[in-house]
Design an enzyme around this catalytic site. Structure first.
Site, PDB file in Angstrom:
ATOM      1  CG  ASP A  10     -69.045  66.874  34.884  1.00  0.00           C
ATOM      2  OD1 ASP A  10     -68.454  67.590  35.716  1.00  0.00           O
ATOM      3  OD2 ASP A  10     -68.535  66.540  33.792  1.00  0.00           O
TER       4      ASP A  10
ATOM      5  CD  GLU B  90     -66.251  74.289  34.957  1.00  0.00           C
ATOM      6  OE1 GLU B  90     -65.934  74.278  33.756  1.00  0.00           O
ATOM      7  OE2 GLU B  90     -65.657  73.615  35.805  1.00  0.00           O
TER       8      GLU B  90
HETATM    9  O1  FUB Z   1     -66.243  67.271  33.152  1.00  0.00           O
HETATM   10  C1  FUB Z   1     -65.699  68.201  32.253  1.00  0.00           C
HETATM   11  C2  FUB Z   1     -65.966  69.589  32.751  1.00  0.00           C
HETATM   12  O2  FUB Z   1     -65.353  69.780  34.007  1.00  0.00           O
HETATM   13  C3  FUB Z   1     -67.415  69.894  33.015  1.00  0.00           C
HETATM   14  O3  FUB Z   1     -68.133  70.164  31.872  1.00  0.00           O
HETATM   15  C4  FUB Z   1     -67.246  71.043  33.947  1.00  0.00           C
HETATM   16  O4  FUB Z   1     -68.417  71.456  34.579  1.00  0.00           O
HETATM   17  C5  FUB Z   1     -66.209  70.498  34.866  1.00  0.00           C
HETATM   18  O5  FUB Z   1     -66.754  69.619  35.807  1.00  0.00           O
END
Ligand code: FUB
Length: 442
Positions: A33, A204
């Site tokens: 991320d 997301e």
């Molecule tokens: O790294 C955990 C979660 O997975 C992140 O918050 C999302 O964006 C995805 O990458």
């Protein structure tokens, strides 16, 4: 590619430099991320950290207990500034939640605001978003006592607009949201707004940036089994936005997420994202970066993820040719050496080739080169091109077996200087010819 020892116990204490002019950007720990930001002339990256889960810990297969900060000035030398926030320090968060997911960091009036999601002890939501502040991007950070009221979700991202107003984007699932932040940067104005007119499907990790007056709202999006990165544009930071298409296609090799950020540094745009290069486990990710380009109308040109990544590689260091720019008719796998993070070219046949961009030969032309290779069969020849010129042919012979490495030397004809792209073309008989680790010019 042969690098430093890969010891996670040591890496927890690690803070230092490593030369990584290619993807993944760091190899001494898992980083996911990645949010890239430019502060004080340096490129900083604020990733989350994946660790191996003990039974019953974390959620959705992820165990993410803390954050490190990284920086570079040359896109090749990465400094790990160490742990900046640990889950045990979050006043309102579970001390053993292992849910410190994707963060962001922005600067306003000399203060660095770090936004991070964590599982709250009050169990009011899956994730709440906290704020920590510092006078330096590397910390130390002071954590606010409570989470941001009214914000419930993952993946906080903040845009500070040209007029000084700041917007918090966050969320995951069917909806992504935006809320304007108050001047304190620690609370929101009114109720968050759902961002409309985006394509259906799980979304997301949104990341907003502004270029030439246009707001680019970018987001990982799953509509076919793993996340592609898409984007929409608009004239207002709170929307509406019009969907424009895909920036990066989904990976098809067993990793579901692809969280990203987009930044301009030294007049070049970059996309930071992650993959499971080291682990081949989608819960143990490694951050990557590639150059990003726009057309004359401001449209983002679709980016093919590369192993080559960014940064210039010195010719007299080991050029990890398995992190190539392009390749033909060969494979890449992890080196079998114990405790080493590295890769090798294998399944090389007659006519296979690799290219590797941006190798810096400096001012003094090298006279010879060496290539680390192995062969359990007959070997073959490697034709080495620098720019358009054939500068050497290196003969690789049988080394006893495919994991028995030797260095093979060649002399260089002609003068080479400056930054050049290189190409290795493999020639030989009908069988697999050799495996190759690296090339070095001397
Ligand atoms: O790294 C955990 C979660 O997975 C992140 O918050 C999302 O964006 C995805 O990458």
């Amino acid at each position: 590619m042969k690098k430093q020892l890969f010891l996670f116990t040591v890496s927890l204490l690690f803070s230092g430099l490593q030369l990584t002019a290619q993807n993944p950007l760091v190899t001494h720990m898992y980083t996911a991320d990645p949010t890239a930001r430019v502060f004080n002339g340096k490129l900083y990256v604020f990733p989350s950290s994946d660790i191996v889960c003990e039974d019953g810990k974390g959620e959705n297969g992820f165990c993410m207990p803390y954050y490190h900060a990284f920086s570079t000035e040359d896109l090749t030398t990465w400094e790990d500034h160490g742990k900046i926030i640990d889950q045990t320090e979050v006043p309102w968060g579970k001390k053993d939640g292992f849910g410190m997911w994707a963060p962001d960091c922005v600067e306003k009036d000399g203060v660095y605001y770090y936004y991070y999601p964590a599982p709250p002890t009050d169990k009011s939501a899956f994730r709440r978003v906290g704020v920590a502040t510092a006078n330096d991007p590397e910390g130390p950070y002071l954590l606010e006592n409570d989470y941001i009221k009214g914000v419930d979700g993952i993946d906080p991202n903040v845009l500070i607009d040209d007029d000084g107003r700041a917007y918090l984007y966050y969320g995951g699932g069917k909806t992504l949201r935006v809320a304007e932040l108050n001047a304190d940067m620690k609370s929101i104005k009114g109720k968050p707004k759902v961002i409309e007119t985006l394509p259906d499907g799980y979304k997301e990790g949104s990341f907003m940036f502004k270029k030439d007056g246009v707001y680019y709202f970018t987001f990982p999006h799953d509509q076919s089994g793993s996340e592609e990165i898409g984007y929409a544009t608009g004239k207002n930071p709170m929307g509406p936005f019009e969907y424009q298409g895909i920036i990066m296609d989904r990976f098809k090799d067993g990793i579901w997420t692809n969280h990203h950020s987009i930044v301009e540094y030294k007049n070049q745009w970059f996309i930071f994202y992650h993959h499971h290069d080291i682990s081949k486990n989608q819960h143990l990710r490694s951050m990557r970066a590639d150059s990003l380009f726009f057309d004359n109308n401001g449209k983002i040109l679709k980016k093919k993820a590369t192993l080559r990544g960014i940064g210039i590689t010195k010719a007299d260091k080991l050029v990890q040719i398995d992190r190539f720019s392009t390749s033909h008719n060969l494979k890449v796998s992890r080196l079998k050496d114990n405790n080493v993070v590295g890769w090798q070219l294998d399944y090389i046949k007659n006519g296979s080739f690799v290219t590797y961009n941006s190798v810096d030969f400096g001012k003094n032309s090298p006279k010879k080169l060496s290539i680390r290779a192995s062969s359990g069969l007959q070997g073959g020849n490697i034709k080495v091109y620098v720019g358009n010129y054939l500068v050497s042919t290196v003969k690789v012979t049988n080394t006893g077996n495919w994991n028995n490495w030797k260095e093979f030397e060649g002399t260089i004809s002609g003068e080479i200087s400056g930054i050049k792209n290189i190409k290795l073309v493999f020639e030989g008989g009908d069988n697999y010819l050799m495996n190759v680790d690296w090339i070095k010019f001397e």
